[in-house]
Design a protein around this motif. Sequence first.
Motif, mmCIF file in Angstrom:
data_model
loop_
_atom_site.group_PDB
_atom_site.id
_atom_site.type_symbol
_atom_site.label_atom_id
_atom_site.label_comp_id
_atom_site.label_asym_id
_atom_site.label_seq_id
_atom_site.Cartn_x
_atom_site.Cartn_y
_atom_site.Cartn_z
ATOM 1 N N ILE A 100 2.347 10.804 -13.572
ATOM 2 C CA ILE A 100 1.245 11.204 -14.173
ATOM 3 C C ILE A 100 1.071 11.063 -15.768
ATOM 4 C CG2 ILE A 100 0.038 11.922 -12.174
ATOM 5 C CD1 ILE A 100 0.200 14.762 -13.616
ATOM 6 N N PRO B 229 -3.702 10.983 -7.053
ATOM 7 C CA PRO B 229 -4.188 10.399 -8.357
ATOM 8 C C PRO B 229 -4.445 8.830 -8.129
ATOM 9 C CG PRO B 229 -1.650 10.682 -8.403
ATOM 10 C CD PRO B 229 -2.432 11.521 -7.071
ATOM 11 N N LEU B 230 -4.154 8.281 -6.977
ATOM 12 C CA LEU B 230 -4.197 7.022 -6.647
ATOM 13 C C LEU B 230 -5.667 6.897 -6.149
ATOM 14 C CD1 LEU B 230 -1.147 5.925 -5.066
ATOM 15 C CD2 LEU B 230 -1.664 5.401 -7.586
ATOM 16 N N GLU C 22 0.467 -7.444 -6.109
ATOM 17 C CA GLU C 22 -0.793 -7.013 -5.574
ATOM 18 C C GLU C 22 -1.968 -7.697 -6.287
ATOM 19 O OE1 GLU C 22 0.096 -2.955 -3.509
ATOM 20 O OE2 GLU C 22 -0.223 -3.015 -5.471
ATOM 21 N N GLN D 14 -5.384 -3.729 -2.691
ATOM 22 C CA GLN D 14 -4.636 -2.777 -2.924
ATOM 23 C C GLN D 14 -4.722 -1.303 -2.754
ATOM 24 O OE1 GLN D 14 -4.323 -1.735 -7.247
ATOM 25 N NE2 GLN D 14 -2.194 -2.190 -7.300
ATOM 26 N N ARG E 210 -0.718 3.149 3.684
ATOM 27 C CA ARG E 210 0.640 3.703 3.643
ATOM 28 C C ARG E 210 0.605 4.996 3.923
ATOM 29 N NH1 ARG E 210 2.626 2.821 -1.718
ATOM 30 N NH2 ARG E 210 0.800 1.418 -2.196
ATOM 31 N N TRP F 210 -2.778 6.500 -17.135
ATOM 32 C CA TRP F 210 -2.045 7.932 -16.939
ATOM 33 C C TRP F 210 -2.381 8.601 -18.314
ATOM 34 C CZ3 TRP F 210 -1.697 8.447 -11.990
ATOM 35 C CH2 TRP F 210 -1.294 7.354 -11.156
ATOM 36 N N GLN G 100 -2.820 1.256 0.079
ATOM 37 C CA GLN G 100 -2.312 2.496 -0.485
ATOM 38 C C GLN G 100 -3.062 3.579 0.709
ATOM 39 O OE1 GLN G 100 -4.325 2.874 -4.420
ATOM 40 N NE2 GLN G 100 -2.505 1.966 -5.161
ATOM 41 N N GLU H 189 3.889 6.918 4.684
ATOM 42 C CA GLU H 189 4.758 6.604 3.605
ATOM 43 C C GLU H 189 4.506 7.085 2.213
ATOM 44 O OE1 GLU H 189 4.793 2.474 4.257
ATOM 45 O OE2 GLU H 189 4.873 2.515 6.202
ATOM 46 N N LEU H 190 3.169 7.600 2.304
ATOM 47 C CA LEU H 190 2.928 7.940 0.883
ATOM 48 C C LEU H 190 2.155 9.156 1.095
ATOM 49 C CD1 LEU H 190 1.992 6.879 -1.976
ATOM 50 C CD2 LEU H 190 -0.146 5.938 -1.358
ATOM 51 N N ASP I 154 0.959 12.123 -3.733
ATOM 52 C CA ASP I 154 1.033 10.999 -4.236
ATOM 53 C C ASP I 154 -0.113 10.093 -4.400
ATOM 54 O OD1 ASP I 154 3.380 11.495 -5.639
ATOM 55 O OD2 ASP I 154 4.813 10.190 -4.012
#
Lengths: 197, 552
Positions: free
Chosen positions: A114, B38-39, A174, B18, B25, B161, B22, B30-31, B35
């Motif tokens: 981040i 923030p996505l 993507e 996308q 996953r 970020w 996310q 897997e994520l 993690d």
Amino acid sequence: MATTKTVANRAIKARAKATPDRIQNDILSTKAIVNQQIVGNAIHHVAETEELTSRDLPKGDISVPMNLWLDHKTELQARTGLVAVQIAADEFPEDFADEYADIPMIVLPMVAHIDGRSYSHAYKLRTRFNYKGEIRAIGDVKYDQLSFLTRSGCNAFELPAGENLETALNAFSEMSDVYQPSADGGALIFSRRRAVH
Amino acid sequence: MYKYDAVDKTIVSDRVEQFRGQVSRHLAGELSAADLAPLRLRNGLYMQIHAHMLRVSIPYGLLSSEQMHALAQVSRQYDKGYGHFTTRQNIQFNWPELADVPDILKDLSNVEMHAIQTSGNCIRNISSDHYAGVATDEIIDPRPYCEIIRQWSTLHPEFYWLPRKFKIAVTGATQDRAAVKFHDIGLEVVHNDANQVGFRVYVGGGLGRTPVIGKVIKEFLPREDILSYCEAILRVYNLHGRRDNKYKARIKILVNAMGIDDFRDEVEAEWAHFKDGELKLHDVDFETMQAFFPKPAYQELESGDERVAKWRDLDDRFKAWYDNNTVDHIQPGYRIVNISLKEHGVAPGDATDSQMDAIANIAEQFSFGEIRVTHEQNLVLADVREQDLLDIWKALDADRLATPNIGSVNDMICCPGLDFCSLANASSISVAKQINEKFEDFEELYNIGEVKLKMSGCMNACGHHHVGHIGILGVDKKGEEWYQLTVGGDASNNAALGTHLGKAIAKDKVSDAIGDILDVYKDLRSDDERLLDTFRRVGIDPFKEKVYSEEV
Ligand code: HEM
Ligand code: SF4
């Protein structure tokens, strides 16, 4: 070009070493992604500590903190094998402008994904210092960071152990379009539309 | 309004897929949640006390009827039948399921909407004047500039970020309705001596824990340089903003620490590297963009309408609505209509699915199919014929959307507070109700006139209490809810932070204290002074004396 002014938190004379913005442990991954391909890897990334000297270095391909490079450049250049140089998040690429011709690969260690400073570092290295060598992001770098790091100028990555590199390759396809230029040489959306009109 | 071309469509639909990836996953293990956080935030998805909250972007507050119908449909299909319009001109849904969110975003992408960068430490939705294009004091239309900045800032790889969130506002009028001095970057249109269009650039304004009025970093920035100059500011901020303490990470802290002059020097030095490069805009870019915001097909009309004038005399409720909720328009025979989302007993800014559908239909029929969201959490129909006002009023009234309280004490801004927010010290919605109940007499409200009342449930200041003419801040005193009052804040041209009234007030006494403040104002005001003007003349003391006089 305007003169670059020094700001409060940049003290080039007495560069800090083991700051929280530096990786705390050596990193050695068996695989890397280079130019969107999975490849074997043997580069040993040496973490910066207050005590680190050139005698502590492992054999073979390595990357070293910028401080070590600046202090022991001749000695390091005499080694066989790769000597890449790290630029930490809290360092500034413009402070090392004279070095880039001698550095075969730049490594951007990310303590936390981040923290976006390394993106600006990569961007400056490519666009301002015209750096043509490999720029490799390591540390807390995963699937979802690869695409923007690539646009900002990185072309190689090492992901933490346990990450699936095959899956991560999807990151590069993507997004099929972008609005703005970065270090990827892209055009601003408005100049593309200008060309059409 | 702006219509997507192939590039916009590709980017938004790629981003939906996308995000779908996310989420899947994550659901497949897997994520990690850490993690993903923030996505998902960078796609507007928060985790709240009860559920997820999805914030959908409404660029500079502009919506089509079709989009409003789509929002109504989302609230019906995936939520509990309502949405919440926010102080940054967006909309939030409080109850979506994580697994549904990709489908919600897919549905929204069909009407050219998205949730990109509505939260997270990145460049947020660009906000602007809700009267853009129709205000009588407009110098230029800010919307083309907002859209240009929106596109440049969307998925900008280098500024995703940042140390902290980053908000940009643009105003093109003499009266600042976009609070540009309380944004990370504020752009205020100006002409230079050669009559070229440019912007005065403010930097480092903001509310939150440390409220700061933005400082001028550039007196005149030619309009062709807005993107490169913003990029230079962002790069300096990205590299130098503090990352060790999230309460000191906003650009306002950096600007204060460096001082505006050193900060400016650093930005100018950065800018010099690329100011005449790819980011420079051309006149044709502005013309192309302006063409998306044409003047609607107005009819040639006279000002004034007999039927409306007659009904203003006959019906007090209509008169009250006309006087308070409608505003002069640049085009003769037209008016701007404000739709109040501050009905008594309803959380400020909330609208039900059927209200959203009704508003979309009314806009379609009477206002060229467009709606705006204001940062005071109301809606606007910008282009209404005077002759239609009576019909519109009836239609709005039928859906409880004609509360004639725009600009009054009851038109307050209020954050979700304890009811929805895990950070709250105190509830704000129930205090809003208490105040509404105290000021039920509309005649009295009109007598008091313009008072911007803003309330936050904690010092994060989502309700902008610092810039309320009256500000209310919830504080926690040994587990009890107390409220600190300020007077004299102002988000517009004469930007000011409110002055503390005194020690915090118990929950059941808040509306009485507001009543006291307004009594003092009524006693001391001269001519047509607003509360704010009287406060500026007499200071805090008379208000303080009255509010605390009854204490034992
Ligand atoms: C529901 C839960 C919510 C939580 C947990 C929350 C949390 C926060 C926090 C922590 C901040 C401070 C950020 C900083 O220090 O820079 C903040 C700022 C802000 N929030 Fe919220 N918020 C919530 C809801 C809302 C809502 C519904 C709105 C709109 C009506 C809103 C509008 C804002 C605004 C405009 C700011 C920025 C203040 C400034 O200019 O710095 N928030 N929020
Ligand atoms: S001001 Fe505080 S209580 Fe209100 S929404 Fe923001 S964080 Fe929550």
